[in-house]
Design an enzyme around this catalytic site. Structure first.
Site, PDB file in Angstrom:
ATOM      1  N   LYS A  91      73.319  76.868   6.175  1.00 37.99           N
ATOM      2  CA  LYS A  91      72.770  77.867   7.113  1.00 37.99           C
ATOM      3  C   LYS A  91      71.936  78.993   6.483  1.00 37.99           C
ATOM      4  O   LYS A  91      70.735  78.896   6.406  1.00 37.99           O
ATOM      5  CB  LYS A  91      73.888  78.426   7.980  1.00 37.99           C
ATOM      6  CG  LYS A  91      74.425  77.379   8.967  1.00 37.99           C
ATOM      7  CD  LYS A  91      75.181  77.985  10.112  1.00 37.99           C
ATOM      8  CE  LYS A  91      75.405  76.988  11.240  1.00 37.99           C
ATOM      9  NZ  LYS A  91      76.597  76.163  11.122  1.00 37.99           N
ATOM     10  N   ASP A 143      84.638  75.565   3.254  1.00 35.59           N
ATOM     11  CA  ASP A 143      83.381  75.424   3.994  1.00 35.59           C
ATOM     12  C   ASP A 143      82.886  76.828   4.313  1.00 35.59           C
ATOM     13  O   ASP A 143      83.428  77.504   5.183  1.00 35.59           O
ATOM     14  CB  ASP A 143      83.622  74.598   5.264  1.00 35.59           C
ATOM     15  CG  ASP A 143      82.350  74.414   6.099  1.00 35.59           C
ATOM     16  OD1 ASP A 143      81.378  75.161   5.871  1.00 35.59           O
ATOM     17  OD2 ASP A 143      82.349  73.532   6.982  1.00 35.59           O
ATOM     18  N   PHE A 200      85.138  73.256  12.442  1.00 35.61           N
ATOM     19  CA  PHE A 200      83.848  72.592  12.648  1.00 35.61           C
ATOM     20  C   PHE A 200      83.204  72.350  11.293  1.00 35.61           C
ATOM     21  O   PHE A 200      82.992  73.274  10.511  1.00 35.61           O
ATOM     22  CB  PHE A 200      82.901  73.423  13.523  1.00 35.61           C
ATOM     23  CG  PHE A 200      81.609  72.697  13.795  1.00 35.61           C
ATOM     24  CD1 PHE A 200      81.541  71.713  14.780  1.00 35.61           C
ATOM     25  CD2 PHE A 200      80.465  72.954  13.041  1.00 35.61           C
ATOM     26  CE1 PHE A 200      80.361  71.010  15.016  1.00 35.61           C
ATOM     27  CE2 PHE A 200      79.287  72.246  13.267  1.00 35.61           C
ATOM     28  CZ  PHE A 200      79.231  71.282  14.256  1.00 35.61           C
TER      29      PHE A 200
HETATM   30  C1  LIG Z   1      77.005  74.793  11.217  1.00 36.28           C
HETATM   31  C2  LIG Z   1      78.151  74.399  10.412  1.00 36.28           C
HETATM   32  C3  LIG Z   1      78.220  73.132   9.803  1.00 36.28           C
HETATM   33  C4  LIG Z   1      77.177  72.079  10.022  1.00 36.28           C
HETATM   34  O1  LIG Z   1      75.923  72.443   9.540  1.00 36.28           O
HETATM   35  P1  LIG Z   1      74.619  71.606   9.949  1.00 36.28           P
HETATM   36  O2  LIG Z   1      73.545  72.207   9.099  1.00 36.28           O
HETATM   37  O3  LIG Z   1      74.403  71.814  11.418  1.00 36.28           O
HETATM   38  O4  LIG Z   1      74.892  70.189   9.629  1.00 36.28           O
HETATM   39  C5  LIG Z   1      79.300  72.871   8.985  1.00 36.28           C
HETATM   40  N1  LIG Z   1      80.277  73.771   8.804  1.00 36.28           N
HETATM   41  C6  LIG Z   1      80.247  74.987   9.371  1.00 36.28           C
HETATM   42  C7  LIG Z   1      81.346  75.961   9.100  1.00 36.28           C
HETATM   43  C8  LIG Z   1      79.207  75.334  10.218  1.00 36.28           C
HETATM   44  O5  LIG Z   1      79.192  76.528  10.816  1.00 36.28           O
END
Ligand SMILES: *Cc1c(COP(=O)(O)O)cnc(C)c1O
Length: 390
Positions: A243, A214, A127
């Site tokens: 986050k 990520d 994701f």
């Molecule tokens: C939540 C998340 C995203 C996206 O972040 P947003 O601030 O909602 O755009 C991308 N990568 C990972 C691993 C995430 O958990």
């Protein structure tokens, strides 16, 4: 009737204030926060030193523009580079934007080498966000369906499978980067072992690819190191954050090092809000408080306490497949869909989440105390057992 677009199936509760790991709703009921707004509220709610720092900054300057020098942004970039060994930082406002920056950076890195259609290796069950490029990089059809045509230039392989990556290396001359979550969050709290990361680093070096991690969900102290990759001793070329970085104030970051550094020049990328003084003070204060209060080693210890607690309480319980994760990023996989547990826990005053249909996900604030973690165990373990029996 609500005038909000129907993008979320919201639970029927409205919170009006918080303190530490506790939230209060409009009826005055109290809830234990085991989710931290999905790994966002690193310092819990209404942390006194955090709110004081934000209040002071609001009284001075909230926003100017990236057409000017921004001291708070310089300081947060210095801090992030000191903690990681990365060289430079681009600030934005969210995780998907941080990943967009990484994807654009990888493409430009490829074009500079004369690769006209650069491709990025991404993972199954990944994701990376919901913008067009990041949903295309995401390995979940539910996120993509209805938004085709997808952005091209992604090659998908199974998570935790180095041979699959080596095979792509043999056949695809357009690959310029690998984008991977150090720990998959939405995909069900799946970790990579240290050896995988070391070998992936080696493959990327051999192939002249960028290793792009990520850490939007797993970064910022949650796993017991500042960043989850640091357990392995490698250094990525690109890392994305968001986050937990601002403890609730929107901020994202794309960090670059080594051969990825220096890729962007003025005009290549930008953001109006990105890295404004308020967001950067939120980031700086979050990192400073994690450091001062030793919240990383606390996250590791409390994570072990919770892990042991779940292991003991759920050992041999039929229907519990696996308890996994690292630090305060915990997943409990059941052998059946368990989304209903979220409502059952809410009714008992506990906030949790279920991801990938059958994985109970816990991402509590780093400031949770041991007696609060015990209360979490005392509510959740019987609930899981009851759920599996009926
Ligand atoms: C939540 C998340 C995203 C996206 O972040 P947003 O601030 O909602 O755009 C991308 N990568 C990972 C691993 C995430 O958990």
């Amino acid at each position: 009737m609500s005038h909000l677009m129907n993008t979320y199936a919201r639970l029927p509760v409205t919170f009006v204030r918080g303190e530490g790991v506790w939230l209060w709703d409009t009826e005055g009921r109290r809830y234990l926060d085991g989710l931290a707004g999905i790994a966002v509220n690193t310092l819990g709610h209404a942390h006194p030193r955090f709110t004081a720092a934000l209040g002071a900054q609001i009284g001075k300057l909230i926003h100017c523009s990236n057409v000017y020098q921004i001291n708070e942004q310089e300081l947060l970039a210095d801090k992030l580079c000191n903690l990681t060994g990365m060289r430079e930082v681009f600030f934005c406002n969210s995780g998907c934007e941080a990943n967009e920056a990484a994807i654009k950076l990888a493409r430009m890195y490829g074009h500079r080498q004369g690769i006209e259609a650069p491709a990025i290796i991404v993972m199954e069950k990944a994701f990376h966000g919901r913008t067009l490029a990041t949903l295309s990089a995401t390995g979940n059809r539910k996120v993509q369906a209805g938004f085709e045509p997808l952005v091209s230039g992604f090659v998908r392989v199974p998570y935790d499978d180095l041979d699959a990556i080596r095979q792509v290396a043999q056949h695809n001359r357009n690959v310029v980067a690998v984008l991977v979550e150090t720990i998959q969050g939405e995909g069900g709290i799946r970790t990579l072992d240290i050896e995988y990361l070391k070998q992936l680093r080696q493959i990327c070096d051999e192939q002249n690819w960028l290793l792009m991690l990520d850490e939007v969900q797993c970064g910022i102290g949650r796993t017991g190191e500042w960043f989850a990759y640091q357990h392995s001793g490698i250094l990525p070329d690109v890392m994305t954050l968001a986050k937990g970085l601002g403890s609730g104030v929107p901020i994202g970051a794309c960090l670059a090092a080594g051969k990825a550094a220096g890729t962007f020049q003025p005009g290549n990328h930008g953001s109006t809000f990105g890295g404004n003084p308020l967001a950067c003070v939120a980031g700086l204060t979050t990192l400073n408080i994690i450091e001062q209060d030793k919240l990383m080693s606390h996250a590791e210890k409390l994570g072990r306490f919770l892990h042991d607690g779940f292991n003991t309480a759920l050992q041999g319980v039929k229907g519990v497949k696996e308890i996994r994760g690292q630090g305060l990023m915990i997943g409990i996989e059941l052998d059946q869909p368990c989304g209903d547990l979220v409502k059952l826990a809410l009714a008992q005053g506990l906030l949790i989440n279920v991801t990938a249909d059958s994985v109970i996900r816990l991402l509590p604030p780093l400031v949770m105390k041991q007696d609060e973690a015990q209360q979490l165990l005392d509510i959740l373990c019987p609930l899981i057992k009851e759920f599996l029996q009926t």
